[in-house]
Each structure stands twice: as C-alpha cells, then as structure tokens.
Design a protein around this motif. Sequence first.
Motif, short mmCIF file in Angstrom:
data_model
loop_
_atom_site.label_atom_id
_atom_site.label_comp_id
_atom_site.label_asym_id
_atom_site.label_seq_id
_atom_site.Cartn_x
_atom_site.Cartn_y
_atom_site.Cartn_z
N ASP A 92 6.49 9.35 0.77
CA ASP A 92 5.34 8.43 0.80
C ASP A 92 5.48 7.45 1.96
O ASP A 92 6.59 7.05 2.34
CB ASP A 92 5.25 7.63 -0.50
CG ASP A 92 4.69 8.45 -1.66
OD1 ASP A 92 4.11 9.52 -1.40
OD2 ASP A 92 4.84 8.01 -2.82
N SER A 150 0.85 -1.20 0.00
CA SER A 150 0.00 0.00 0.00
C SER A 150 0.88 1.24 0.00
O SER A 150 1.94 1.27 0.62
CB SER A 150 -0.92 0.03 1.23
OG SER A 150 -1.79 -1.08 1.22
N ARG A 151 0.41 2.27 -0.70
CA ARG A 151 1.10 3.57 -0.74
C ARG A 151 0.15 4.61 -0.18
O ARG A 151 -0.93 4.84 -0.71
CB ARG A 151 1.48 3.90 -2.19
CG ARG A 151 2.19 5.24 -2.37
CD ARG A 151 2.40 5.56 -3.84
NE ARG A 151 1.12 5.61 -4.54
CZ ARG A 151 0.89 5.01 -5.72
NH1 ARG A 151 1.83 4.31 -6.31
NH2 ARG A 151 -0.30 5.14 -6.29
N ASN A 152 0.56 5.21 0.95
CA ASN A 152 -0.26 6.21 1.63
C ASN A 152 -1.68 5.70 1.87
O ASN A 152 -2.68 6.42 1.69
CB ASN A 152 -0.30 7.52 0.82
CG ASN A 152 1.08 8.11 0.64
OD1 ASN A 152 1.92 8.06 1.55
ND2 ASN A 152 1.35 8.66 -0.53
N GLY A 153 -1.76 4.41 2.27
CA GLY A 153 -3.05 3.83 2.61
C GLY A 153 -3.82 3.24 1.45
O GLY A 153 -4.88 2.64 1.65
N THR A 154 -3.33 3.38 0.23
CA THR A 154 -4.02 2.85 -0.96
C THR A 154 -3.29 1.61 -1.46
O THR A 154 -2.08 1.67 -1.74
CB THR A 154 -4.08 3.90 -2.08
OG1 THR A 154 -4.79 5.06 -1.62
CG2 THR A 154 -4.77 3.34 -3.31
N MET A 155 -4.01 0.51 -1.59
CA MET A 155 -3.40 -0.73 -2.03
C MET A 155 -3.04 -0.65 -3.52
O MET A 155 -3.88 -0.30 -4.36
CB MET A 155 -4.36 -1.90 -1.80
CG MET A 155 -3.77 -3.27 -2.13
SD MET A 155 -4.91 -4.61 -1.68
CE MET A 155 -6.29 -4.25 -2.76
N ILE A 156 -1.80 -1.00 -3.85
CA ILE A 156 -1.35 -0.97 -5.25
C ILE A 156 -0.88 -2.35 -5.73
O ILE A 156 -0.56 -2.51 -6.91
CB ILE A 156 -0.23 0.07 -5.45
CG1 ILE A 156 0.97 -0.20 -4.53
CG2 ILE A 156 -0.76 1.49 -5.23
CD1 ILE A 156 2.16 0.74 -4.74
#
Length: 319
Positions: free
Chosen positions: A193, A170-176
């Motif tokens: 980040d 996850s990057r800044n709480g967003t799953m990538i």
Amino acid sequence: MNTSKISNKNTSLAIKTMKIVTALLVVVTTFHACKKDKEAEPEKPIPTATNLEIGSGNKLALRGRDFHFNADVVAATKIKDVQVKILQKSGEKYTATWKFELSWAEYQSAKNTNVHKHFTIPAEAPEGKYDFYFIVLDENGTKLEIKEDLSIIDPANVPVDPKIGRDIISRNGTMIYYTNTFVEPELIVKKGDELTLHAQVSDIKGDGILYSVLIKKSANYNPESIDNLNLSKVIVVTKVTHAGLAAASKISTLKQVNGVYGGESIIIGADKDNNEPAVNPVSGEKAWESGKYNWMILYKNTTHNISSYKVIPITIDYK
C-alpha cells in the motif's frame, strides 16, 4: 624510714598505673576496631537514571498545557517510590506561593523501568524559574535526586507556540483519518500500500525542523523530541527544514520533489525510507513487520528551542 610502706605504696601506684594504661589500650583498640569496621562497610549503591526529557524543550513548561517527562531508571535493588517536585527557588519573586508534587506508586518493586509521564501544569502556576526534582527511592534505603532548572511560562508569552494540525492519513489515495477523526475504527495498511502522511505546523518563525516518522510500538520507543530521535529505530516518511520564517508562519510535510508536490508518502515494504540528505535502509530494528505502529509528528523550533509533537496509531498487516 619504713621501706616496706614505701614499697607497698609504689606497688599500689604501679598497679593503678597499669590498670589505667590497660583501660586506655582497651578504649583505643575498641575505637580503632569500630573505625575499621565502619571504614570496611561498603557504601550502598544508589539508583540511576538516563535519557531524561523534561518539558517541551529547553526545560520549559507552559501553564495549562501538557508537560512531558521521561527517564530510564535502574534501581540498586528495587524501586520504593518515584517522585517529581517543582519547587520555587529561594531568592526568586513570584506572584503567589505555589508548588507541585507527584508520586507514582505503579513503579514500586520494579528493578528497571521507563518512567514516561504526561501531566498538566496547572493554569494558576505563577510564571518564573523553578527547581525541578526527580527523585527515586530505593528499597535499600538510598535515594537518587536529580535537580534541574525549569521555567514556567504562560503560552501567550512564549516566542513561538508551534501547533501541529491538519494531520491527514491516506491509503492508496483514499483518506482514512483527518485531525483526530478516524474514518475507519482502526487504520490498517497492508504490504504494497501507498501510505501518505500529511501534517502542518503553524504559529512558528525563525528556523526549525519537522519529521514525520513511523515507529513500532513493540520498540517501546517514544522520543517525543527531535533531540532524542534515533534514526536506527524510525522509518522517516518526511523531513522538512525551514529558515528565517516571519512570525505566525506555517510549514507542512508537503514539498516539491522534482518539480512535483509530494514527498510525504511511502510504500509499505520499501527497502529505504525518505530521510534527507541520505536515505536509510528499512532493516534491523525497524524492518517492516505486522503489528502496531505509531505515526509521530515531531517539530523543533531551533531558533527558540521549543518542541511539539503528536502521535497517531497505525496498524500494518505485512503478510
């Protein structure tokens, strides 16, 4: 009595004796000269190999599974051939006759190289103890041969079979990224980040250790085993240990920190990593920079000396 005949006979005998002695001296002199030349001829240097990694810990191979091998090789002159052989031991009993041989021509003419290979142990390989040979032939005619013991086991018969899964980025709480699925074609994180790296290891018991680390690809460093982990070359995101687990247990990188679950994130640009019991500065060889990185998940079951690992690529933009 004819003294002249006796004299001539003695003279002839003396001449023959001198000839024999001279011949013997020539033979002895030639022998010593050849021996001296042979002794004076220096022995040719042979190749060397260091940092050997054979199998998934404890020199173990699993039928039908990936097999990991690593060695740093320096040739005496230049490499002619690199070979691996797995041969049945004399005196051991097997369910079938079997051998396994590989040769890699890609290393020909190299002076020094890292032999880093993965190959599958055939599922039909009989279980048992084997002789594992690593062979390097040099262009100067010499040979390095390293012989080690290797056990081939069916996965169903190992005491633990650690499986790495539920790996999420996850990057800044967003799953990538999640378990072999890339939400974005290239996983890019930037300076500042928050990078969260989550993973789980299942089918374990007893004692063990789990590392989640970032390693620059430019370092050409692929430990693939905690035994070979050099903390001066890695940025530790998470370190987790376990003890006395029951069979079929699991652990993850998620843990409690000051009563709150977390402990699996790092800010890109942080001056220290998350190693335990003491953090390490992110400097020197592992200082942050733009480029390709590997997220490496490394697990070792210390009770049964069996290891597992997984690698996912990440790009850092550090402008």
